[in-house]
Scaffold this motif. Structure first.
Motif, PDB file in Angstrom:
ATOM      1  N   LEU A  98       0.825  -1.203   0.000  1.00 54.66           N
ATOM      2  CA  LEU A  98       0.000   0.000   0.000  1.00 54.66           C
ATOM      3  C   LEU A  98       0.863   1.258   0.000  1.00 54.66           C
ATOM      4  N   TYR A  99       2.048   1.158   0.572  1.00 49.12           N
ATOM      5  CA  TYR A  99       3.016   2.264   0.551  1.00 49.12           C
ATOM      6  C   TYR A  99       3.754   2.301  -0.784  1.00 49.12           C
ATOM      7  N   VAL A 100       4.277   1.167  -1.189  1.00 55.85           N
ATOM      8  CA  VAL A 100       5.034   1.085  -2.437  1.00 55.85           C
ATOM      9  C   VAL A 100       4.172   1.524  -3.618  1.00 55.85           C
ATOM     10  N   GLY A 101       2.886   1.151  -3.589  1.00 53.92           N
ATOM     11  CA  GLY A 101       1.998   1.493  -4.693  1.00 53.92           C
ATOM     12  C   GLY A 101       1.809   2.984  -4.894  1.00 53.92           C
ATOM     13  N   LEU A 102       1.850   3.755  -3.803  1.00 51.01           N
ATOM     14  CA  LEU A 102       1.674   5.209  -3.913  1.00 51.01           C
ATOM     15  C   LEU A 102       2.815   5.872  -4.663  1.00 51.01           C
ATOM     16  N   TYR A 103       3.975   5.217  -4.709  1.00 49.06           N
ATOM     17  CA  TYR A 103       5.154   5.802  -5.346  1.00 49.06           C
ATOM     18  C   TYR A 103       5.686   4.915  -6.465  1.00 49.06           C
ATOM     19  N   ALA A 104       4.821   4.043  -6.982  1.00 53.40           N
ATOM     20  CA  ALA A 104       5.233   3.090  -8.008  1.00 53.40           C
ATOM     21  C   ALA A 104       5.586   3.803  -9.310  1.00 53.40           C
ATOM     22  N   ASP A 105       6.525   3.230 -10.046  1.00 53.40           N
ATOM     23  CA  ASP A 105       6.870   3.766 -11.367  1.00 53.40           C
ATOM     24  C   ASP A 105       5.755   3.502 -12.373  1.00 53.40           C
ATOM     25  N   ASP A 106       4.988   2.439 -12.140  1.00 55.14           N
ATOM     26  CA  ASP A 106       3.857   2.120 -12.998  1.00 55.14           C
ATOM     27  C   ASP A 106       2.759   3.166 -12.765  1.00 55.14           C
ATOM     28  N   VAL A 107       2.481   3.960 -13.776  1.00 51.92           N
ATOM     29  CA  VAL A 107       1.545   5.074 -13.648  1.00 51.92           C
ATOM     30  C   VAL A 107       0.155   4.608 -13.260  1.00 51.92           C
ATOM     31  N   GLU A 108      -0.296   3.494 -13.832  1.00 52.26           N
ATOM     32  CA  GLU A 108      -1.636   2.997 -13.529  1.00 52.26           C
ATOM     33  C   GLU A 108      -1.743   2.557 -12.064  1.00 52.26           C
ATOM     34  N   VAL A 109      -0.723   1.852 -11.581  1.00 50.33           N
ATOM     35  CA  VAL A 109      -0.718   1.402 -10.188  1.00 50.33           C
ATOM     36  C   VAL A 109      -0.706   2.597  -9.240  1.00 50.33           C
ATOM     37  N   GLN A 110       0.140   3.567  -9.536  1.00 50.37           N
ATOM     38  CA  GLN A 110       0.226   4.747  -8.688  1.00 50.37           C
ATOM     39  C   GLN A 110      -1.094   5.510  -8.658  1.00 50.37           C
ATOM     40  N   ALA A 111      -1.729   5.664  -9.809  1.00 50.13           N
ATOM     41  CA  ALA A 111      -2.996   6.395  -9.878  1.00 50.13           C
ATOM     42  C   ALA A 111      -4.090   5.659  -9.109  1.00 50.13           C
ATOM     43  N   LEU A 112      -4.148   4.343  -9.244  1.00 50.09           N
ATOM     44  CA  LEU A 112      -5.162   3.548  -8.560  1.00 50.09           C
ATOM     45  C   LEU A 112      -4.980   3.637  -7.039  1.00 50.09           C
ATOM     46  N   CYS A 113      -3.742   3.475  -6.585  1.00 51.70           N
ATOM     47  CA  CYS A 113      -3.466   3.543  -5.146  1.00 51.70           C
ATOM     48  C   CYS A 113      -3.740   4.941  -4.604  1.00 51.70           C
ATOM     49  N   THR A 114      -3.381   5.960  -5.365  1.00 55.60           N
ATOM     50  CA  THR A 114      -3.603   7.341  -4.916  1.00 55.60           C
ATOM     51  C   THR A 114      -5.080   7.644  -4.769  1.00 55.60           C
ATOM     52  N   GLN A 115      -5.885   7.242  -5.746  1.00 58.78           N
ATOM     53  CA  GLN A 115      -7.333   7.482  -5.673  1.00 58.78           C
ATOM     54  C   GLN A 115      -7.963   6.717  -4.510  1.00 58.78           C
ATOM     55  N   ALA A 116      -7.525   5.476  -4.314  1.00 53.28           N
ATOM     56  CA  ALA A 116      -8.063   4.674  -3.211  1.00 53.28           C
ATOM     57  C   ALA A 116      -7.672   5.279  -1.870  1.00 53.28           C
ATOM     58  N   PHE A 117      -6.431   5.745  -1.764  1.00 54.73           N
ATOM     59  CA  PHE A 117      -5.963   6.362  -0.518  1.00 54.73           C
ATOM     60  C   PHE A 117      -6.758   7.635  -0.213  1.00 54.73           C
ATOM     61  N   ILE A 118      -6.940   8.486  -1.211  1.00 54.00           N
ATOM     62  CA  ILE A 118      -7.671   9.738  -0.998  1.00 54.00           C
ATOM     63  C   ILE A 118      -9.110   9.455  -0.562  1.00 54.00           C
ATOM     64  N   ALA A 119      -9.735   8.456  -1.192  1.00 49.17           N
ATOM     65  CA  ALA A 119     -11.104   8.096  -0.812  1.00 49.17           C
ATOM     66  C   ALA A 119     -11.161   7.672   0.654  1.00 49.17           C
ATOM     67  N   ALA A 120     -10.208   6.826   1.071  1.00 50.37           N
ATOM     68  CA  ALA A 120     -10.177   6.355   2.463  1.00 50.37           C
ATOM     69  C   ALA A 120      -9.893   7.504   3.419  1.00 50.37           C
ATOM     70  N   LYS A 121      -8.988   8.386   3.030  1.00 52.05           N
ATOM     71  CA  LYS A 121      -8.634   9.521   3.888  1.00 52.05           C
ATOM     72  C   LYS A 121      -9.814  10.468   4.073  1.00 52.05           C
TER      73      LYS A 121
END
Length: 280
Positions: free
Chosen positions: A170-193
């Motif tokens: 969940l941490y690694v995904g927020l800073y992943a080089d894979d743009v799709e993974v990073q975007a998905l994790c970021t949106q999910a994190f913001i929703a939870a926050k």
């Protein structure tokens, strides 16, 4: 670990220069932000609008591409480890500031129900009976950095957080080089926050009354005196099954270590999610 303090670089060069000017220390390299660890992963900090005093995760603020360190007060840590009621008291202190406004001008003139980042940490530590080198309203990140380094009561535990997060997907995904993974994790994190902050502020409003930045309205309905919580903060739709799953995982990290206070909050969680909460 609950009670730790995070020093990090998260702002502009103006912040750093301003601290040097205010302290007349032009040789140091000051951190630009301070946050207080309130759970295993959760953090309370003060940010400019629209966030103000909010709860986030170490996942967001401990950016692997930026400079940061984490410090622990050994006396406070011993209390939290040995006293079962200490975490409950800590939770009460930190959550008391939810709904307060961010206001750096407090350094020059204090205003109630507001704090800037290091001032908030100073207030929390004072509420826990741990004094810092100067009044909270005059406390800058640079002051804390110097104090922690020079004071034996504080130890550097940065490596613990590196080890805690380095294999956390969940941490690694927020800073992943894979743009799709990073975007998905970021949106999910913001929703939870957003969900957690709406819930936390609503709970504090129901318990203690609204503050200027509570972002919640309270309405008493019917003879039973039930309270409807109407969050004003935005929410994000879970349009993707993967996002819903990830948002649920991030949401779990926001919940603090189980205590009597935490159990009380959990017992009301479903009622608050339905928009109705029964008072004690």
């Amino acid at each position: 670990m609950e009670g730790d303090v995070i020093l990090l670089d998260s702002s502009t060069k103006f912040n750093s220069f301003g601290q040097k000017l205010l302290t007349l220390d032009f040789l140091s390299s000051p951190p630009t932000h301070v946050a207080f660890v309130s759970g295993k992963y959760s953090v309370h900090h003060a940010m400019p609008r629209p966030a103000h005093i909010e709860v986030t995760l170490v996942h967001e603020i401990l950016n692997p591409k930026k400079r940061w360190s984490v410090w622990r007060n050994t006396h406070l840590n011993n209390e939290l480890v040995s006293d079962q009621g200490a975490f409950g008291r800590l939770s009460v202190v930190v959550n008391n500031f939810l709904g307060d406004a961010y206001r750096f001008q407090n350094f020059f003139s204090k205003k109630p129900d507001s704090s800037y980042c290091s001032e908030l940490v100073g207030k929390i530590m004072s509420g826990l009976g741990k004094e810092l080198p100067m009044p909270s309203s005059k406390l800058l990140p640079l002051h804390l950095q110097k104090y922690f380094i020079e004071n034996d009561e504080w130890i550097d535990v940065t490596v613990e957080y590196v080890d805690l997060l380095k294999e956390d997907y969940l941490y690694v995904g927020l800073y992943a080089d894979d743009v799709e993974v990073q975007a998905l994790c970021t949106q999910a994190f913001i929703a939870a926050k957003l969900d957690y902050n709406n819930f936390s502020r609503a709970f504090e409003v129901a318990a203690s009354g609204a503050k200027v930045k509570s972002k919640s309205r309270v309405r008493v309905d019917g003879d039973k005196g039930w309270v409807s919580i109407v969050p004003i903060g935005p929410t994000l739709p879970r349009t993707d099954e993967r996002m819903r799953t990830l948002a649920g995982k991030y949401s779990e990290l926001f919940m603090p270590v189980p205590t009597a206070l935490h159990d009380r909050m959990l017992s009301k969680y479903e009622a608050i999610k339905r928009g109705v909460i029964e008072p004690d």
